[in-house]
Motif scaffolding. Structure first.
Motif, short mmCIF file in Angstrom:
data_model
loop_
_atom_site.label_atom_id
_atom_site.label_comp_id
_atom_site.label_asym_id
_atom_site.label_seq_id
_atom_site.Cartn_x
_atom_site.Cartn_y
_atom_site.Cartn_z
N CYS A 18 0.89 -1.17 0.08
CA CYS A 18 -0.08 0.19 -0.15
C CYS A 18 1.15 1.44 0.17
N ASP A 22 -1.77 4.57 -3.09
CA ASP A 22 -2.78 3.83 -2.76
C ASP A 22 -3.43 4.27 -1.38
N THR A 26 -9.47 12.05 1.51
CA THR A 26 -10.49 12.68 0.84
C THR A 26 -10.50 14.36 0.94
N ARG A 32 -8.03 7.03 3.73
CA ARG A 32 -8.40 5.91 2.53
C ARG A 32 -7.19 5.11 1.93
N ASN A 34 -6.59 2.13 -0.86
CA ASN A 34 -6.90 1.30 -1.67
C ASN A 34 -6.04 0.05 -1.75
N ASP A 57 -10.60 -5.71 -5.67
CA ASP A 57 -10.12 -4.61 -4.85
C ASP A 57 -10.92 -3.88 -3.80
N THR A 59 -11.40 -0.98 -0.26
CA THR A 59 -11.06 0.19 0.25
C THR A 59 -11.16 0.11 1.80
N TRP A 61 -11.05 2.63 5.14
CA TRP A 61 -11.12 3.98 5.58
C TRP A 61 -11.02 4.41 6.92
N ALA A 65 -7.57 2.73 8.28
CA ALA A 65 -6.51 2.88 7.11
C ALA A 65 -5.14 3.62 7.83
N TYR A 100 -16.24 -2.97 -5.95
CA TYR A 100 -15.07 -3.00 -4.91
C TYR A 100 -15.62 -3.17 -3.72
N SER A 102 -16.10 -2.31 0.17
CA SER A 102 -15.60 -1.23 1.14
C SER A 102 -15.50 -2.00 2.57
#
Length: 163
Positions: A18, A22, A26, A32, A34, A57, A59, A61, A65, A100, A102
């Motif tokens: 990561c 990635d 926001t 975030r 990915n 994939d 994500t 948050w 994260a 994806y 979440s």
């Protein structure tokens, strides 16, 4: 009214570190990450077992994260619980879509694929639920946690263990 279910449970290995591209924030300031995982599945074809790999994939948050970012390295096995989300956009008159996962809960499970152990212990990261009622979370004190006294006779129980 019928209730729909959108829940995903996966165990797989991260396909890449990561990195800076990635991980980010926001415009609202929420972290975030990915990431992508590979999940293997064995199925029988004739007399032989064949292993197939699917790529997903994900994500992650918020604080989860931020906290996990340094540990999300290629080959690391993770277990996740989450839900499917779909992004839709249009570019040059063509419509695009991507599904994806979440992530709601994530747990670091094993070491790298090389069989070596990571120096970090296994850890589970889950967003903390918002406190309910008249309960105030315990304040950190040297030597442990000590519950704070409540002036109302509501939902606070002093014998509750804070861990």
């Amino acid at each position: 009214m019928a209730t729909d279910i959108n829940k995903v449970i996966l165990v797989g290995r991260l396909v890449r570190d990561c990195g800076q591209q990635d991980f980010g924030y926001t415009q609202g300031g929420q972290a975030r990450a990915n990431i992508s995982i590979a999940a293997n599945r064995s199925k029988k074809q004739g007399d032989q077992w064949v292993e197939t790999t699917s790529f997903f994939d994900l994500t992650v948050w918020g604080k989860t994260a931020e906290n996990l970012h340094p540990y999300l390295t290629k080959g690391k096995q993770v277990g996740i619980v989450g839900h499917l989300e779909q992004d839709r956009w249009e570019k040059d008159g063509k419509k695009f879509s991507k599904v994806y996962v979440s992530v709601e809960d994530i747990q670091l499970l094993g070491g790298r694929t090389g069989g070596g152990q990571d120096s970090q212990p296994n850890a589970a990261y889950r967003p903390a639920p918002a406190p309910q009622g008249n309960y105030a979370p315990p304040a950190p004190q040297q030597g442990g946690y000590v519950p704070q006294a409540q002036d109302s006779g509501g939902d606070y129980f002093p014998e509750d263990v804070p861990f």
